[in-house]
Design a protein around this motif. Structure first.
Motif, PDB file in Angstrom:
ATOM      1  N   CYS A   1       0.835  -1.211   0.000  1.00  0.00           N
ATOM      2  CA  CYS A   1       0.000   0.000   0.000  1.00  0.00           C
ATOM      3  C   CYS A   1       0.874   1.266   0.000  1.00  0.00           C
ATOM      4  CB  CYS A   1      -0.929   0.014   1.210  1.00  0.00           C
ATOM      5  SG  CYS A   1      -2.220  -1.244   1.123  1.00  0.00           S
TER       6      CYS A   1
ATOM      7  N   ASP B   1      -9.482  -9.566   4.559  1.00  0.00           N
ATOM      8  CA  ASP B   1      -9.770  -8.400   3.716  1.00  0.00           C
ATOM      9  C   ASP B   1      -9.708  -7.093   4.515  1.00  0.00           C
ATOM     10  OD1 ASP B   1     -11.996 -10.039   4.694  1.00  0.00           O
ATOM     11  OD2 ASP B   1     -13.287  -8.407   4.032  1.00  0.00           O
ATOM     12  N   LYS B   2      -9.972  -7.189   5.821  1.00  0.00           N
ATOM     13  CA  LYS B   2      -9.948  -5.963   6.648  1.00  0.00           C
ATOM     14  C   LYS B   2      -8.511  -5.498   6.887  1.00  0.00           C
ATOM     15  CE  LYS B   2     -14.364  -6.284   8.424  1.00  0.00           C
ATOM     16  NZ  LYS B   2     -15.329  -5.356   7.891  1.00  0.00           N
TER      17      LYS B   2
ATOM     18  N   GLU C   1      -7.297  -2.915   4.487  1.00  0.00           N
ATOM     19  CA  GLU C   1      -8.041  -1.656   4.628  1.00  0.00           C
ATOM     20  C   GLU C   1      -7.370  -0.748   5.654  1.00  0.00           C
ATOM     21  OE1 GLU C   1     -12.067  -2.811   5.459  1.00  0.00           O
ATOM     22  OE2 GLU C   1     -12.425  -3.471   3.385  1.00  0.00           O
TER      23      GLU C   1
ATOM     24  N   VAL D   1      -7.734  -1.899  -0.847  1.00  0.00           N
ATOM     25  CA  VAL D   1      -9.111  -2.342  -1.058  1.00  0.00           C
ATOM     26  C   VAL D   1      -9.269  -3.774  -0.555  1.00  0.00           C
ATOM     27  CG1 VAL D   1     -10.883  -2.811  -2.811  1.00  0.00           C
ATOM     28  CG2 VAL D   1      -9.269  -0.897  -3.120  1.00  0.00           C
ATOM     29  N   GLY D   2     -10.213  -3.987   0.334  1.00  0.00           N
ATOM     30  CA  GLY D   2     -10.501  -5.330   0.823  1.00  0.00           C
ATOM     31  C   GLY D   2     -11.790  -5.851   0.198  1.00  0.00           C
TER      32      GLY D   2
ATOM     33  N   THR E   1      -5.070  -4.560  -3.598  1.00  0.00           N
ATOM     34  CA  THR E   1      -6.348  -5.196  -3.274  1.00  0.00           C
ATOM     35  C   THR E   1      -6.080  -6.542  -2.613  1.00  0.00           C
ATOM     36  OG1 THR E   1      -7.381  -4.157  -5.207  1.00  0.00           O
ATOM     37  CG2 THR E   1      -8.501  -6.085  -4.296  1.00  0.00           C
TER      38      THR E   1
END
Ligand code: ADP
Ligand code: TPW
Ligand code: MG
Length: 582
Positions: free
Chosen positions: A479, A521-522, A525, A530-531, A554
């Protein structure tokens, strides 16, 4: 601080001085190395800052192991040594795993570690982060050097580069004690001490008689087979390999990281008939592939041998840059020693115009086996069970890769690796990078960073939930540098599967089981990525397509049936307890 060259020009004499930090940077840059994968701290913090100030790409990781893996795969992709930079003792040890990995996989890499003061280390007087790093690195590296004086930095880096990329590539350790960086040296002496390495990986032309011996044997074959390994991918001899495969018409089998050297959909690709062609072939030509465990050591049942170590009766040709590789597991009847580009070129030239196609019965039998297996697989892939399983998820991944053949593809896990390797076709060379010779977990995010940085292409990573955990914190790195990486976690709640139980009925879950329904997925974030939470193939497809369209970091948490995997994936036979159960 300008370059040593600029300082000399400005001074007009030799009075101006420079230092060890600067010389390391100048020596790397002089040799076309523009990226460092590392982690700052004493004594190399200023080296990271100054490398960046001098226009190098200085990529900071959250753990040295991941920086090291990134450097190792950058070496594989570029044929230049990937540079990993660490602090002393613990940082060095964290990076060491990747150095050993590079050596094992024949990837060129240089681990540069700062170290403590020799006088104190050697008398074991307890320096800050004291460790005899050179001694520890030696058995795991192709070569290991220490530089004590600034005027030797040029030589040290030149030797490290040559050792990493010449012959069989590997990992090289370069020890740089803290004092070295701060040593001052007059700029003219410094400049003249640098070495631009000429022809670091010289071509190695095979002996004509070795080529003839190999071709005579190949010509005699009734059931010839070519096996392409990651050495063939590394060699970047794509045109020569195409010519060889086309002109001989021989079926070929790509090893995992050689997938895509020719498209997996190529008529002669025998991947879908692997368990048929290995025991059936009579002459096998290995190109940049070792007969190690991944090829069942060239003998035993896999090769049609009658016993576990029995010879299957094949004759072997082996093209390899290492003159010691032949006969390591079984007799090699025709070793061809040289670099793959030169060897394959020499072979193609010697094939002549009237090279006979392999017997039609052989080609037809291989094609027939392939057809049957492909049809069976298509049937499995077409199912849409609930919950989603590896096959229905990978059916989506397979479509996405077909539509994006330039994307880099990272893969680790057990079932998440084995199913992916056999289901997802690759179309271009050096796109698939994975667990390699050791079958290690942990290469994932480091490989993603390097793949994105080196190739600038979209990266797709298919990760087991366990595999991902080894390098998961590097999603922050992904990220931070805003890299186009789409991570798909095949989340089956654990190692191999999520269903094991603690036989005692106690409160601890079984050793292979993780938190049920974890929301990976969190995680991304938290860093602005992107999750995506995907429980169906349609959701997975949408998430992957959007990731590729947006090029945003992602992470897709693909929820997989926790009963779907098998213990150890495809290598159950190597697992002692599993073998005992039989
Ligand atoms: P795989 O795991 O794909 O079977 P291996 O890592 O076992 O591949 O084998 C790679 C082989 O390729 C090694 O034996 C190495 O010496 C060889 N190799 C690497 N680069 C070259 C090159 N440029 N030319 C010839 N052989 C090479
Ligand atoms: C450095 C042993 C092999 S595969 C694996 C482990 C821990 C994880 C499998 O679970 P995952 O995949 O990733 O969730 P799946 O789809 O089967 O559920 N430590 C290192 N390397 C290896 N290979 C291991 C442990 C291992
Ligand atoms: Mg798992």
């Amino acid at each position: 601080m300008g370059t040593a060259e600029a300082q000399v020009a400005a001074a007009g004499d030799a009075q101006i001085s420079t230092d060890g930090f600067q010389l390391v940077i100048d020596a790397l840059k002089l040799n076309g190395i523009d990226t460092i994968y590392g982690l700052p701290g004493i004594p190399i913090t200023d080296l990271t800052r100054r490398a960046q100030a001098e226009g190098m790409r200085m990529l900071s990781f959250r753990h040295e192991q991941n920086a090291g893996y990134a450097a190792s795969i950058a070496g594989f992709l570029t044929q230049k040594p990937g540079i990993c930079l660490t602090v002393s003792a613990p940082g060095f040890l964290n990076g060491l795993n990747a150095l050993a990995h590079a050596t094992t996989n024949c990837f060129p890499m240089i681990l540069i570690s700062g170290s403590s003061e020799r006088e104190i280390v050697d008398l074991q007087q307890g320096d800050y982060e004291e460790l005899d790093q050179l001694a520890i690195a030696k058995p795991l590296a192709k070569a290991a050097f220490r530089v004590l004086h600034a005027e030797d930095i040029g030589v040290g880096i030149a030797r490290a580069i040559r050792a990493a990329v010449s012959g069989r590539p590997g990992g090289v350790y370069l020890d740089m004690p803290a004092k070295l960086f701060a040593q001052s040296i007059d700029a003219a002496t410094a400049k003249s001490s640098l070495i631009k390495v000429v022809d670091p990986a010289p071509r190695q032309i095979p002996a004509p008689e070795a080529v003839k011996r190999a071709l005579d044997l190949l010509k005699s074959a009734k059931k010839p087979l070519i096996i392409l390994g990651k050495g063939a991918a590394y060699a970047q001899a794509d045109a020569e390999l195409h010519a060889l495969i086309d002109k001989t018409g021989i079926p070929y089998l790509p090893m995992s990281m050689a997938k895509g050297l020719l498209p997996d959909t190529h008529e002669q690709c025998a991947s879908a008939a692997r368990s048929y062609v290995l025991p059936e072939a009579d002459v096998v030509m290995l190109i940049g592939a070792r007969l190690n465990w991944l090829l069942s050591h060239g003998k035993g049942k896999t090769w049609g041998g009658k016993s576990a170590k029995g010879w299957g009766g094949q004759k072997f040709i082996q093209i390899d840059i290492s003159p010691q590789e032949a006969d390591s597991n079984v007799r090699i009847d025709a070793p061809v020693v040289g670099d793959i580009g030169s060897c394959v070129l020499a072979m193609v030239a010697a094939l002549g115009r009237d090279w006979p196609r392999p017997p039609q019965e052989w080609l037809a039998a291989v094609a027939d086996k392939k057809k049957g297996n492909v049809a069976k697989m298509a049937e499995t892939l077409a199912k849409n069970p609930s919950p989603m399983n590896f096959h229905s998820a990978l059916n989506v991944v397979r479509d996405i890769v077909r539509a994006n053949p330039d994307a880099m593809f990272v893969n680790e896990g057990a079932n998440a690796l084995d199913f992916t390797r056999s289901i997802v076709d690759m179309y271009k060379p050096r796109k698939r990078i994975d667990v390699g010779t050791w079958g290690i977990m942990g290469i994932g995010m480091g490989y993603c960073v390097a793949a994105a940085v080196v190739t600038k292409q979209q990266v797709i990573a298919i990760e087991g939930d366990s595999a991902f955990g080894f390098s998961g914190m590097e999603v922050e790195t992904i990220c931070r540098y805003n890299l186009p990486v789409c991570i798909v976690i095949m989340n089956n709640n654990g190692v191999y599967k999520g269903t094991d139980v603690n036989p005692t009925g106690g409160p601890d879950v079984a050793p292979t089981v993780f938190v049920r329904g974890a929301r990976y997925d969190k995680l991304i974030e938290a860093f602005g990525g992107v999750g995506v939470y995907a429980t169906t193939p349609a959701e997975l497809r949408k998430g992957m397509e959007e990731a590729i369209r947006s090029r945003k970091p992602t992470l897709i948490n693909a929820v997989i049936d926790e009963t779907a995997g098998t213990e150890s994936g495809r290598i159950t036979s190597l697992n002692p307890s599993a073998a005992k159960k039989k």
